[in-house]
Each structure stands twice: as C-alpha cells, then as structure tokens.
Design a protein around this motif. Sequence first.
Motif, PDB file in Angstrom:
ATOM      1  N   LEU A 230       4.948  -7.360 -15.777  1.00 45.02           N
ATOM      2  CA  LEU A 230       5.698  -7.195 -14.530  1.00 45.02           C
ATOM      3  C   LEU A 230       5.296  -8.194 -13.457  1.00 45.02           C
ATOM      4  O   LEU A 230       5.841  -8.163 -12.353  1.00 45.02           O
ATOM      5  CB  LEU A 230       5.486  -5.772 -13.990  1.00 45.02           C
ATOM      6  N   HIS A 231       4.375  -9.108 -13.787  1.00 42.66           N
ATOM      7  CA  HIS A 231       3.811  -9.955 -12.738  1.00 42.66           C
ATOM      8  C   HIS A 231       4.099 -11.441 -12.902  1.00 42.66           C
ATOM      9  O   HIS A 231       3.600 -12.255 -12.139  1.00 42.66           O
ATOM     10  CB  HIS A 231       2.300  -9.727 -12.656  1.00 42.66           C
ATOM     11  N   ARG A 232       4.893 -11.802 -13.896  1.00 43.05           N
ATOM     12  CA  ARG A 232       5.316 -13.202 -14.016  1.00 43.05           C
ATOM     13  C   ARG A 232       6.779 -13.233 -14.426  1.00 43.05           C
ATOM     14  O   ARG A 232       7.280 -12.301 -15.073  1.00 43.05           O
ATOM     15  CB  ARG A 232       4.464 -13.952 -15.030  1.00 43.05           C
ATOM     16  N   PRO A 233       7.499 -14.292 -14.078  1.00 38.07           N
ATOM     17  CA  PRO A 233       8.911 -14.362 -14.466  1.00 38.07           C
ATOM     18  C   PRO A 233       9.062 -14.651 -15.956  1.00 38.07           C
ATOM     19  O   PRO A 233       8.185 -15.282 -16.564  1.00 38.07           O
ATOM     20  CB  PRO A 233       9.444 -15.522 -13.619  1.00 38.07           C
ATOM     21  N   PRO A 234      10.146 -14.213 -16.566  1.00 38.83           N
ATOM     22  CA  PRO A 234      10.394 -14.528 -17.981  1.00 38.83           C
ATOM     23  C   PRO A 234      10.544 -16.029 -18.191  1.00 38.83           C
ATOM     24  O   PRO A 234      10.977 -16.763 -17.302  1.00 38.83           O
ATOM     25  CB  PRO A 234      11.703 -13.794 -18.281  1.00 38.83           C
ATOM     26  N   ALA A 235      10.188 -16.482 -19.374  1.00 42.73           N
ATOM     27  CA  ALA A 235      10.326 -17.880 -19.761  1.00 42.73           C
ATOM     28  C   ALA A 235      11.070 -17.949 -21.096  1.00 42.73           C
ATOM     29  O   ALA A 235      11.077 -16.990 -21.865  1.00 42.73           O
ATOM     30  CB  ALA A 235       8.957 -18.540 -19.882  1.00 42.73           C
ATOM     31  N   LEU A 236      11.678 -19.090 -21.362  1.00 42.91           N
ATOM     32  CA  LEU A 236      12.442 -19.228 -22.605  1.00 42.91           C
ATOM     33  C   LEU A 236      11.556 -19.049 -23.832  1.00 42.91           C
ATOM     34  O   LEU A 236      12.027 -18.595 -24.881  1.00 42.91           O
ATOM     35  CB  LEU A 236      13.136 -20.592 -22.645  1.00 42.91           C
ATOM     36  N   ASP A 237      10.286 -19.399 -23.717  1.00 35.22           N
ATOM     37  CA  ASP A 237       9.373 -19.236 -24.852  1.00 35.22           C
ATOM     38  C   ASP A 237       9.187 -17.768 -25.240  1.00 35.22           C
ATOM     39  O   ASP A 237       8.769 -17.460 -26.357  1.00 35.22           O
ATOM     40  CB  ASP A 237       8.005 -19.844 -24.520  1.00 35.22           C
TER      41      ASP A 237
ATOM     42  N   PHE B 256      18.468 -14.357 -17.254  1.00 37.11           N
ATOM     43  CA  PHE B 256      19.059 -13.451 -16.262  1.00 37.11           C
ATOM     44  C   PHE B 256      18.861 -11.993 -16.664  1.00 37.11           C
ATOM     45  O   PHE B 256      18.464 -11.156 -15.842  1.00 37.11           O
ATOM     46  CB  PHE B 256      20.549 -13.752 -16.076  1.00 37.11           C
ATOM     47  N   PHE B 257      19.151 -11.671 -17.922  1.00 36.84           N
ATOM     48  CA  PHE B 257      19.013 -10.288 -18.375  1.00 36.84           C
ATOM     49  C   PHE B 257      17.573  -9.804 -18.240  1.00 36.84           C
ATOM     50  O   PHE B 257      17.309  -8.713 -17.719  1.00 36.84           O
ATOM     51  CB  PHE B 257      19.467 -10.144 -19.832  1.00 36.84           C
ATOM     52  N   THR B 258      16.626 -10.599 -18.724  1.00 39.16           N
ATOM     53  CA  THR B 258      15.248 -10.159 -18.703  1.00 39.16           C
ATOM     54  C   THR B 258      14.695 -10.092 -17.276  1.00 39.16           C
ATOM     55  O   THR B 258      13.940  -9.172 -16.947  1.00 39.16           O
ATOM     56  CB  THR B 258      14.364 -11.081 -19.561  1.00 39.16           C
ATOM     57  N   THR B 259      15.069 -11.046 -16.438  1.00 35.68           N
ATOM     58  CA  THR B 259      14.570 -11.036 -15.057  1.00 35.68           C
ATOM     59  C   THR B 259      15.074  -9.813 -14.298  1.00 35.68           C
ATOM     60  O   THR B 259      14.318  -9.141 -13.589  1.00 35.68           O
ATOM     61  CB  THR B 259      14.990 -12.318 -14.326  1.00 35.68           C
ATOM     62  N   ILE B 260      16.352  -9.506 -14.456  1.00 35.35           N
ATOM     63  CA  ILE B 260      16.930  -8.355 -13.752  1.00 35.35           C
ATOM     64  C   ILE B 260      16.360  -7.038 -14.282  1.00 35.35           C
ATOM     65  O   ILE B 260      15.944  -6.160 -13.518  1.00 35.35           O
ATOM     66  CB  ILE B 260      18.462  -8.384 -13.865  1.00 35.35           C
ATOM     67  N   LEU B 261      16.299  -6.904 -15.611  1.00 36.79           N
ATOM     68  CA  LEU B 261      15.803  -5.648 -16.184  1.00 36.79           C
ATOM     69  C   LEU B 261      14.288  -5.507 -16.048  1.00 36.79           C
ATOM     70  O   LEU B 261      13.752  -4.408 -16.208  1.00 36.79           O
ATOM     71  CB  LEU B 261      16.219  -5.555 -17.655  1.00 36.79           C
ATOM     72  N   GLN B 262      13.616  -6.590 -15.751  1.00 36.27           N
ATOM     73  CA  GLN B 262      12.177  -6.525 -15.483  1.00 36.27           C
ATOM     74  C   GLN B 262      11.900  -5.805 -14.157  1.00 36.27           C
ATOM     75  O   GLN B 262      10.869  -5.159 -14.007  1.00 36.27           O
ATOM     76  CB  GLN B 262      11.606  -7.947 -15.424  1.00 36.27           C
ATOM     77  N   HIS B 263      12.844  -5.899 -13.227  1.00 34.92           N
ATOM     78  CA  HIS B 263      12.624  -5.377 -11.881  1.00 34.92           C
ATOM     79  C   HIS B 263      13.515  -4.186 -11.505  1.00 34.92           C
ATOM     80  O   HIS B 263      13.224  -3.489 -10.535  1.00 34.92           O
ATOM     81  CB  HIS B 263      12.837  -6.487 -10.860  1.00 34.92           C
ATOM     82  N   PHE B 264      14.614  -3.995 -12.259  1.00 32.71           N
ATOM     83  CA  PHE B 264      15.566  -2.960 -11.866  1.00 32.71           C
ATOM     84  C   PHE B 264      16.019  -2.132 -13.063  1.00 32.71           C
ATOM     85  O   PHE B 264      16.091  -2.628 -14.197  1.00 32.71           O
ATOM     86  CB  PHE B 264      16.815  -3.579 -11.218  1.00 32.71           C
ATOM     87  N   SER B 265      16.335  -0.883 -12.800  1.00 38.70           N
ATOM     88  CA  SER B 265      17.080  -0.075 -13.754  1.00 38.70           C
ATOM     89  C   SER B 265      18.528  -0.014 -13.274  1.00 38.70           C
ATOM     90  O   SER B 265      18.809  -0.265 -12.098  1.00 38.70           O
ATOM     91  CB  SER B 265      16.493   1.336 -13.871  1.00 38.70           C
ATOM     92  N   LEU B 266      19.432   0.314 -14.190  1.00 42.03           N
ATOM     93  CA  LEU B 266      20.858   0.315 -13.880  1.00 42.03           C
ATOM     94  C   LEU B 266      21.351   1.748 -13.736  1.00 42.03           C
ATOM     95  O   LEU B 266      21.027   2.598 -14.560  1.00 42.03           O
ATOM     96  CB  LEU B 266      21.635  -0.396 -14.990  1.00 42.03           C
ATOM     97  N   ALA B 267      22.139   1.994 -12.705  1.00 42.29           N
ATOM     98  CA  ALA B 267      22.653   3.347 -12.468  1.00 42.29           C
ATOM     99  C   ALA B 267      24.143   3.290 -12.199  1.00 42.29           C
ATOM    100  O   ALA B 267      24.628   2.418 -11.468  1.00 42.29           O
ATOM    101  CB  ALA B 267      21.931   4.002 -11.294  1.00 42.29           C
TER     102      ALA B 267
END
Length: 219
Positions: free
Chosen positions: A62-69, A177-188
Amino acid sequence: NQEKSNPHTEFHHQNLIISLLSLFFAGTETSSTTLRYGFLILMKFPHIAERVQKEIKEVIGLHRPPALDDRTKMPYTDAVIHEIQRFSDLLPIGVPHAVTKDTEFRGYIIPKNTEVYPILSSALHDPHYFAKPDEFNPDHFLDANGALKKNDAFMPFSIGKRICLGEGIARSELFLFFTTILQHFSLASPVAPKDIDLSPRESGVGRVPPTYQLRFLPL
C-alpha cells in the motif's frame, strides 16, 4: 512545392497521421472505455474485486505505486483485465484490411484488393476457446495452477502484422490504472450487484458500457 509533389513524402506524412490517430484511439479512448466497463463489472462481482485487491496488497503493498514489472507477479489481476477486454468486446468489427493478392480461404477465392472486415467478436466469444463465452469468468485466462495462460482467440486489438499500433500502450495503461485505483479505493454502487445490468450500449461500430453511478471509497 517539390516536397508536396513527391508521392513518397506524401505517403509518409499520411502514414504518420494515421499512426498517431491509431495510438491515440487505441491507447487512450478504448482504455478509458475499458476502465469504465471494468469498474461496472467489478461492482457486479465484488468477490472478484476483493481478490484483485488481495493480490495487489500481497505483491505491491500500500506504500508504493504499481509498476509494469509487477504484472508478471499478478496473474489473477492480469487475467481479470484480459477477461474485461474479452467480455466488453468494445470493437466487434476490426478495421478494414485489403487482400494484396488473389487468396484462397476455406475453398473460396478472395480477389486481390478486396476489402476484408475481421469479426473480432466471433473469436472473443468462441466456445471452442472459452468455456463460458457469454459469462464473465477470469478463469478463461488461468491454468490449473493459477498462472496466466495464453489464448489464441484473445484478439481485441486484432492480430498479425497489422495488429493495432496502440496495443502496448493500452495494455500498460489498463494494468497501471486498474491496480493504482484498486490499491487505494473500493468500488460502491447504489444498485445491488444482482441488479447491475452489464448489457452494452451501441455507439457507432463499437460498444460502450451503460450509464451507471459509482462511488470510490478510500481503503
């Protein structure tokens, strides 16, 4: 102007414009539409969203942004993105191609210069390649060990030498985009999952998700 009268220069200029348009359309417009469709699908199937978030937490944290690797270490998330692209089927008909010579195909002769329109939707919903083609199921892209598996019928960007130029950009954008958003938010959704309608809306030759409401809730 000598440059304008040169047919080779003219061709390259036109080719550059078409290439840039392809990059913009396939790498930007279709990506944003896929994201919108994907969020709707994940609200319909919250257990899938939760499993993606579990994999994000285990691999990225939860403490670093996703990377393509990270993508090669996240087979379930990658499979979900593949299935979103397959299921949403945004461009059922590919861009037209032309036959460069008389060609025999399955007993038929296709004369030179004939325009050919590939029906990508028929491949993306082929029951010989996808066990439940009309259902959203990430297992279509996972093997028995949970690893990502290749499927020859997966061709949302077409296939061959004339495959869409924006494919690489779009795949990278979707994962990040998917991983960054779902890393920080849930969808309602204000609608219960069972009542969410995934039926696409027609938009010219393409498809777009139906209009819906969505809330992003911080984790």
